[in-house]
Scaffold this motif. Structure first.
Motif, mmCIF file in Angstrom:
data_model
loop_
_atom_site.group_PDB
_atom_site.id
_atom_site.type_symbol
_atom_site.label_atom_id
_atom_site.label_comp_id
_atom_site.label_asym_id
_atom_site.label_seq_id
_atom_site.Cartn_x
_atom_site.Cartn_y
_atom_site.Cartn_z
ATOM 1 N N GLU A 216 -18.042 -18.021 85.458
ATOM 2 C CA GLU A 216 -19.158 -18.168 84.523
ATOM 3 C C GLU A 216 -19.163 -19.574 83.954
ATOM 4 O O GLU A 216 -18.106 -20.110 83.587
ATOM 5 N N CYS A 217 -20.343 -20.176 83.887
ATOM 6 C CA CYS A 217 -20.488 -21.527 83.335
ATOM 7 C C CYS A 217 -21.327 -21.490 82.065
ATOM 8 O O CYS A 217 -22.352 -20.802 82.018
ATOM 9 N N THR A 218 -20.900 -22.207 81.052
ATOM 10 C CA THR A 218 -21.686 -22.430 79.846
ATOM 11 C C THR A 218 -21.718 -23.939 79.623
ATOM 12 O O THR A 218 -21.006 -24.690 80.308
ATOM 13 N N PRO A 219 -22.527 -24.405 78.668
ATOM 14 C CA PRO A 219 -22.571 -25.863 78.446
ATOM 15 C C PRO A 219 -21.213 -26.488 78.136
ATOM 16 O O PRO A 219 -20.992 -27.672 78.421
ATOM 17 N N ARG A 220 -20.290 -25.703 77.579
ATOM 18 C CA ARG A 220 -19.006 -26.268 77.163
ATOM 19 C C ARG A 220 -17.796 -25.691 77.901
ATOM 20 O O ARG A 220 -16.693 -26.213 77.790
ATOM 21 N N HIS A 221 -17.990 -24.589 78.619
ATOM 22 C CA HIS A 221 -16.838 -23.909 79.195
ATOM 23 C C HIS A 221 -17.095 -23.463 80.630
ATOM 24 O O HIS A 221 -18.239 -23.299 81.056
ATOM 25 N N PHE A 222 -15.987 -23.271 81.326
ATOM 26 C CA PHE A 222 -16.015 -22.703 82.666
ATOM 27 C C PHE A 222 -14.892 -21.674 82.714
ATOM 28 O O PHE A 222 -13.758 -21.972 82.321
ATOM 29 N N SER A 223 -15.201 -20.468 83.156
ATOM 30 C CA SER A 223 -14.166 -19.430 83.176
ATOM 31 C C SER A 223 -14.123 -18.733 84.523
ATOM 32 O O SER A 223 -15.144 -18.511 85.170
ATOM 33 N N HIS B 32 -32.767 -10.476 76.752
ATOM 34 C CA HIS B 32 -33.045 -11.438 75.684
ATOM 35 C C HIS B 32 -34.430 -12.056 75.851
ATOM 36 O O HIS B 32 -35.096 -12.372 74.860
#
Length: 338
Positions: free
Chosen positions: A59-66, A171
């Motif tokens: 999963e990618c977010t603007p600040r993280h990668f998991s 959402h």
């Protein structure tokens, strides 16, 4: 992604090699060596997608990668806990069964229940509630869906003077409906995410005439009793998004085992989720209200029967006008004879 993973593995190996030469010099360096080794082992495990029984996803977010590993079933692990602790175990909830059958729940946890019991509700749904599946709705994923819902449901919300939850399955729909209702209604329109969950609930009950548009967080664990909430609207049947990594893995696993993924995985999950959303309406013996589910599939598809048979025995209608009449306050007429 593979290229970046190789770069990360090479960097970790370099760190480990350097730290290995410094072992014994200080506690901090020894701890760093143990930590790098632990991260390497975890990274190796999460990248080994040949091991069956798990969903591997990132999963990618603007600040993280998991990177994530999710077991498709916790049945074996949970059964180990049951066996290890012994004694009697009691599982209770309002949303364990699907059409009166507990098999979906017990199989997920690996339970072999000695006894199962479905207790009838203490609520008088025949007089306390009404369920409406409105006629003339477009298909659930139609681009015109939000506009149509606002058009046909605004009179219901106005008649009820707010006091309404609108539970959405995405959402995007939540934001679209909120914007449209704010243009149409003179009542306060609250939206999940604009403040904390508890703050929203407090504002909703204090206002006394608000519409709250929300998604997942408000489908369960919310207890609003009395006149503060007397209408719950659900935009569509809550099937899990088809691109959900865990769902995709469970579907694939079900197919490999010769099963029917829709009826064994997707449908039971959606039934239980719908039961949770419906449960927000009648919370007390004195509650009264209307439930509106805006999905024609509930009555046009064969599997709709499984949803309906799993819900409380609420009298049903296809007419929004009937719901408006039901929600209107009763007026007593007193005539004095001379």
């Amino acid at each position: 992604l593979q290229r970046e993973m190789e770069r990360l593995q090479d960097a970790l190996q370099l760190c480990r090699d350097v730290l290995k030469m410094a072992l014994g010099r200080s506690q901090l360096l020894d701890t760093a060596f143990d930590r790098v080794t632990q991260i390497q082992n975890r990274l190796t495990r999460v990248c080994d997608t040949s091991i069956m029984g798990y969903s591997y996803w990132f999963e990618c977010t603007p600040r993280h990668f998991s990177l994530n590993i999710t077991p498709l079933s916790v049945a074996n692990k949970f059964q180990e806990q049951v066996d290890a602790h012994g004694g009697s175990w009691v599982f209770t909830s309002a949303t364990l069964s699907v059409s009166g059958d507990f098999q979906h729940f017990t199989s997920r946890l690996g339970l072999k229940a000695k006894n199962s019991l479905a207790l009838s509700s203490p609520f008088d749904y025949q007089s306390q509630a009404r369920l409406c599946v409105p006629r003339y709705l477009p298909e659930p994923n139609s681009p015109q869906m939000a506009q149509k819902l606002v058009s046909i449901l605004t009179p219901v919300i106005e008649t009820n003077k707010g006091r309404c939850f609108f539970l959405c399955t995405s959402h995007a729909m939540m934001k679209d409906l909120t914007e449209r209702f704010r243009q149409r209604l003179d009542l306060p329109v609250l939206m999940q995410g604009e403040s904390s969950k508890q703050a929203l609930l407090k504002e909703f009950t204090e206002l006394g005439d608000a519409l709250l548009v929300a998604t997942g967080a408000f489908w369960e664990g919310i207890d609003v009793r009395g006149d503060a909430l007397s209408c719950v609207i659900i935009d569509k049947l809550p099937f899990t998004a088809p691109d959900d990594p865990l769902l995709k893995a469970r579907i694939e696993d079900c197919k490999l085992n010769g099963g029917e993924p829709f009826y064994e995985v997707q449908l039971p999950d959606a039934v239980i989720a719908l039961k949770q959303g419906v449960g927000r309406l009648i919370r007390d013996k004195s509650d009264r209200g209307a439930l509106i589910i805006c999905d024609n599939r509930l009555v046009t598809r064969d599997y709709g029967k499984m949803f309906l048979s799993s819900l409380p025995p609420i009298p049903r209608t296809r007419s929004v006008s009937n719901i408006i009449n039901f929600l209107q306050p009763s007026t007593d007429v007193v005539i004095e004879a001379e």
